[in-house]
Scaffold this active site. Structure first.
Site, PDB file in Angstrom:
ATOM      1  N   GLU A 107      44.933 -71.629 -48.582  1.00  0.00           N
ATOM      2  CA  GLU A 107      45.477 -72.112 -49.863  1.00  0.00           C
ATOM      3  C   GLU A 107      46.774 -71.380 -50.218  1.00  0.00           C
ATOM      4  OE1 GLU A 107      46.064 -74.116 -53.468  1.00  0.00           O
ATOM      5  OE2 GLU A 107      45.222 -74.608 -51.506  1.00  0.00           O
ATOM      6  N   CYS A 161      54.030 -93.519 -55.898  1.00  0.00           N
ATOM      7  CA  CYS A 161      54.929 -94.000 -56.934  1.00  0.00           C
ATOM      8  C   CYS A 161      54.234 -94.022 -58.285  1.00  0.00           C
ATOM      9  CB  CYS A 161      55.404 -95.402 -56.586  1.00  0.00           C
ATOM     10  SG  CYS A 161      56.108 -95.494 -54.930  1.00  0.00           S
ATOM     11  N   GLU A 184      54.501 -75.522 -49.873  1.00  0.00           N
ATOM     12  CA  GLU A 184      54.797 -76.672 -50.740  1.00  0.00           C
ATOM     13  C   GLU A 184      56.043 -76.469 -51.599  1.00  0.00           C
ATOM     14  OE1 GLU A 184      50.616 -77.008 -52.585  1.00  0.00           O
ATOM     15  OE2 GLU A 184      51.526 -78.970 -52.824  1.00  0.00           O
ATOM     16  N   LYS A 244      50.373 -73.192 -50.795  1.00  0.00           N
ATOM     17  CA  LYS A 244      51.158 -73.047 -52.030  1.00  0.00           C
ATOM     18  C   LYS A 244      52.597 -72.640 -51.688  1.00  0.00           C
ATOM     19  CE  LYS A 244      49.340 -74.915 -54.437  1.00  0.00           C
ATOM     20  NZ  LYS A 244      48.127 -75.392 -53.890  1.00  0.00           N
ATOM     21  N   ARG A 263      54.703 -87.972 -59.695  1.00  0.00           N
ATOM     22  CA  ARG A 263      54.078 -88.794 -58.658  1.00  0.00           C
ATOM     23  C   ARG A 263      55.069 -89.170 -57.564  1.00  0.00           C
ATOM     24  NH1 ARG A 263      49.352 -91.312 -60.289  1.00  0.00           N
ATOM     25  NH2 ARG A 263      49.716 -92.968 -58.780  1.00  0.00           N
ATOM     26  N   LYS A 312      52.239 -85.916 -56.490  1.00  0.00           N
ATOM     27  CA  LYS A 312      51.009 -85.336 -57.039  1.00  0.00           C
ATOM     28  C   LYS A 312      49.752 -86.022 -56.532  1.00  0.00           C
ATOM     29  CE  LYS A 312      48.676 -82.510 -59.602  1.00  0.00           C
ATOM     30  NZ  LYS A 312      48.523 -81.158 -59.115  1.00  0.00           N
ATOM     31  N   ASN A 354      53.278 -99.965 -56.476  1.00  0.00           N
ATOM     32  CA  ASN A 354      52.824 -98.657 -55.979  1.00  0.00           C
ATOM     33  C   ASN A 354      51.779 -98.925 -54.908  1.00  0.00           C
ATOM     34  OD1 ASN A 354      51.900 -96.074 -55.505  1.00  0.00           O
ATOM     35  ND2 ASN A 354      50.526 -96.088 -57.275  1.00  0.00           N
ATOM     36  N   GLY A 355      52.016 -98.423 -53.697  1.00  0.00           N
ATOM     37  CA  GLY A 355      51.058 -98.666 -52.612  1.00  0.00           C
ATOM     38  C   GLY A 355      51.800 -99.052 -51.340  1.00  0.00           C
ATOM     39  N   TRP A 389      58.150 -92.751 -54.515  1.00  0.00           N
ATOM     40  CA  TRP A 389      57.950 -91.813 -53.416  1.00  0.00           C
ATOM     41  C   TRP A 389      58.066 -92.674 -52.163  1.00  0.00           C
ATOM     42  CZ3 TRP A 389      54.983 -90.779 -49.070  1.00  0.00           C
ATOM     43  CH2 TRP A 389      55.036 -89.460 -48.586  1.00  0.00           C
ATOM     44  N   HIS A 435      43.643 -63.826 -30.954  1.00  0.00           N
ATOM     45  CA  HIS A 435      43.437 -64.860 -29.932  1.00  0.00           C
ATOM     46  C   HIS A 435      44.672 -65.745 -29.773  1.00  0.00           C
ATOM     47  CE1 HIS A 435      39.281 -63.618 -29.696  1.00  0.00           C
ATOM     48  NE2 HIS A 435      39.222 -63.683 -31.016  1.00  0.00           N
TER      49      HIS A 435
HETATM   50  C1  AGP Z   1      48.132 -79.381 -53.496  1.00  0.00           C
HETATM   51  O1  AGP Z   1      48.908 -78.468 -54.162  1.00  0.00           O
HETATM   52  C2  AGP Z   1      48.795 -80.627 -53.128  1.00  0.00           C
HETATM   53  N1  AGP Z   1      49.308 -81.288 -54.250  1.00  0.00           N
HETATM   54  C3  AGP Z   1      47.971 -81.536 -52.246  1.00  0.00           C
HETATM   55  O2  AGP Z   1      47.636 -80.855 -51.074  1.00  0.00           O
HETATM   56  C4  AGP Z   1      46.676 -82.065 -52.884  1.00  0.00           C
HETATM   57  O3  AGP Z   1      45.739 -81.058 -52.975  1.00  0.00           O
HETATM   58  C5  AGP Z   1      46.105 -83.192 -52.009  1.00  0.00           C
HETATM   59  O4  AGP Z   1      47.058 -84.221 -51.962  1.00  0.00           O
HETATM   60  C6  AGP Z   1      44.782 -83.706 -52.555  1.00  0.00           C
HETATM   61  O5  AGP Z   1      44.975 -84.245 -53.813  1.00  0.00           O
HETATM   62  P1  AGP Z   1      43.703 -84.539 -54.741  1.00  0.00           P
HETATM   63  O6  AGP Z   1      43.015 -83.259 -55.027  1.00  0.00           O
HETATM   64  O7  AGP Z   1      44.299 -85.168 -55.967  1.00  0.00           O
HETATM   65  O8  AGP Z   1      42.827 -85.498 -53.994  1.00  0.00           O
END
Ligand code: AGP
Length: 599
Positions: free
Chosen positions: A475, A2, A482, A479, A27, A594, A99-100, A75, A498
């Site tokens: 990666e 959040c 996501e 991407k 966020r 984020k 937040n938390g 969130w 395998h």
């Molecule tokens: C990556 O595109 C994502 N947003 C997510 O996997 C991110 O890398 C992960 O949450 C780690 O975040 P950080 O690098 O801020 O610790």
């Protein structure tokens, strides 16, 4: 997770809160809400979904003169994204944003229900405001009541609370989740989960430490246990804008070659690597490395393990932070513990760092947000200098993380004598060339746009690569997942036979990373095995591959890291164009946030 904001001042309160929440929306965007108090009267508004829905709902509302306000963008962790579960949560005469996660909220809720209190939402947060009002009856003194409330909470929290019993006051507390307070010469007070909303508003800020509890009015700021330490806040709003690009992600992909120069400046010299943050002594008694991270940062860590072992000749072990936390790891004090994080607030990575510190290990953070919780806890930090990254799908932060780790591997190599002289100078010449490579790699954007239309359906994607290009395949798959919501996996090319090759048919898209400078023939034979089973092959390579159904030609380079960075950009652009063609909001993909500040 959040985003929360707060404001005390004479300017129009609603727009201060909404503008602040706009900067934090990446966020979490399941719902948003504000509460505004003037002369003891509180108005509160909540809306499900994006901030624009709350803006629509509050367009007739505004304030004049001195007042206080708190705001939240959510969130969801406990309770679905509904209006009832949106923050602020209210009691009889008070409102709270949080937040938390309150881990013991069920026990507190049962106790409060026995006291006859009725709950409106399914959230953990709502217990805070009811507990406060109960404590207020017991204590009378509101700050004592607030402190008593916070003392009963287990878990992670950044909390702002307003109450009609103290009309010009905001009560605040922080443990685990980030909270920043800002102020300026106009006597205004601001609160925010990150400094993005404070840029251009506050002249100085204080980054709250864990365990801080306090209250602030227009003329008084009180914090326990320590007075807050304010530092000047720099930065300008313009860089935080989209700058004519369709999405922040697109802007951040195009910024990579510029920010990479910032990451390297003063550090990549002609014959050496220099860090002002660490010196040779920092590596004394270190004979192994353990790296902990999550998501994209974990992929950067995995890529670096090939560099540390190959160049620095030091054994490396890479861990996913959420797994590391509960595996009772064997930690030896000759281990350098490195954590990697864009936000510096990821809960699992932060807790892993705390464990390493408790075990007495030397700790180093590679992070993009100065003054974040991880930066403030690690023994030393190397900042990636990528600038504010707003797109939830990390791009420029990943690029600069990999560069810093490549630089670290050369720094260790020099200190350990595993690379020096002409070999070191040659490696550095290639490193100096990276910004150019990142700029030139943008030339394939149109090709990615055209190709994207052919990769919208099918039953899944396998990104495959060998060596350094296996983490890059992971990666690329992340991407795409996501932001397109299509199923994709990254896999070591040699591992396909395998098992996963069983999925191969024309509906399975294989994105093959085929660098010329590293194991080209090995990768080629793995791709041929998939082509033989009719998988649809998109090869990314400086070399045309006759069996590929589609290809993206990259520039020929003489160093695997140059091929790595170019193929990274291709993956980013392809994923973005597929997601755009599917009509998705690539900056705020569903179900994501984020920085992940809860477990
Ligand atoms: C990556 O595109 C994502 N947003 C997510 O996997 C991110 O890398 C992960 O949450 C780690 O975040 P950080 O690098 O801020 O610790």
């Amino acid at each position: 997770m959040c985003g929360i904001v707060g404001y005390i001042g004479k300017r129009e309160i609603k727009s201060r809160l909404i503008e602040g929440l706009r900067e934090l929306e990446y966020r979490g965007y399941d719902s948003a809400g504000i509460a505004v108090m003037q002369q003891g009267r509180i108005e509160s508004f909540k809306a499900v979904g994006k901030l624009s829905n709350l803006e629509e709902k509050t367009k007739e509302f505004s304030t004049e003169g001195l007042g206080v306000g708190i705001g939240h963008t959510r969130w969801a962790t406990h309770g679905k994204p509904t209006e009832l579960n949106a923050h602020p949560h209210m009691g009889e005469y008070s409102y709270v944003v949080h937040n938390g996660i309150i881990e013991n909220y069920r026990e507190i809720k049962q106790m409060l229900e026995k006291e006859g209190i009725t709950f409106l939402s399914q959230t953990d947060t709502e217990v805070i405001v009811h507990l406060f009002e109960l404590e207020a009856e017991r204590h009378g003194d509101l700050f004592e009541a607030f402190k008593a409330t916070i003392e009963q909470l287990d878990g992670a929290y950044a909390v702002l609370l307003v109450t009609q019993k103290a009309p010009d006051t905001i009560f605040f507390a922080r443990k685990g989740s980030p909270m920043i307070i800002g102020r300026n010469g106009r006597g205004e007070i601001f609160f925010a989960s990150s400094d993005a909303p404070l840029i251009g508003e506050a002249e100085e800020v204080a980054y709250m430490e864990d365990g801080t509890v306090g209250y602030v009015t227009p003329d008084r700021l009180h914090a326990d246990p320590e007075p807050l330490l304010f530092v000047p806040l720099s930065g300008d709003k313009v860089t935080a804008q989209k700058g004519g690009y369709r999405f922040f992600m697109e802007k951040e992909i195009y910024e990579q070659y510029e920010v990479m120069s910032d990451t390297m400046i003063g550090r990549v010299l002609d014959d050496d690597i220099a860090f002002e943050e660490i010196d040779a002594a920092f590596l004394e008694d270190i004979s192994r490395i353990k790296i902990c991270a999550c998501g994209t940062s974990y992929h950067a860590a995995l890529a670096s393990s090939y560099l540390f072992e190959r160049l620095s000749k030091i054994p490396v072990n890479v861990e996913i932070a959420s797994e590391f936390r509960y595996k009772e790891p064997l930690l030896t004090d000759d281990t350098l513990f490195i954590v990697i994080s864009q936000s510096g607030e990821t809960a699992d990575t932060l807790e892993a760092l705390k464990m390493a510190k408790e075990a007495g290990l030397k700790t180093l953070a590679v992070c993009n947000v100065d003054n974040s919780s991880i930066v403030r806890l690690a023994d030393a930090t190397i900042l990636t200098r990528a600038g504010i990254e707003k797109g939830v799908a990390s791009t420029k932060a990943f690029a600069t993380q990999v560069m810093v780790l490549w630089m670290l591997s050369l720094f260790f190599a020099k200190k350990r004598g595993s690379m020096e002289g002409e070999a070191m100078r040659e490696e550095l010449r290639f490193m100096h060339y990276v910004p150019k490579v990142l700029q030139k790699s943008l030339e394939v954007h149109e090709k990615c746009k055209r190709l994207s239309k052919r990769y919208l359906h099918g039953h899944g994607f396998f990104f495959i690569g060998r060596d350094l290009f296996y983490p890059l395949a992971l990666e690329g798959a992340l991407k795409l997942k996501e932001i397109s919501y299509l199923h994709a996996e990254g896999y070591p090319a040699g591992e396909m036979k395998h098992g996963p090759i069983a999925l191969a048919d024309a509906e399975l898209f294989t994105i093959a990373l085929m660098p010329k400078t590293l194991l080209y023939d090995k990768t080629k034979s793995n791709v041929e095995e998939l082509s033989a089973r009719d998988s649809t092959i998109l090869s990314i390579s400086p070399e045309m591959f006759e069996l590929a159904d589609d290809f993206i030609l990259t520039h020929p380079h003489n160093h695997p890291m140059l091929e790595f960075f170019e193929m990274m950009v291709v993956e980013q652009l392809l994923a973005m164009e597929i997601a755009i063609r599917l009509g998705n909001d690539v900056d705020m993909p569903r179900n994501l946030a984020k920085s992940v500040t809860v477990e």
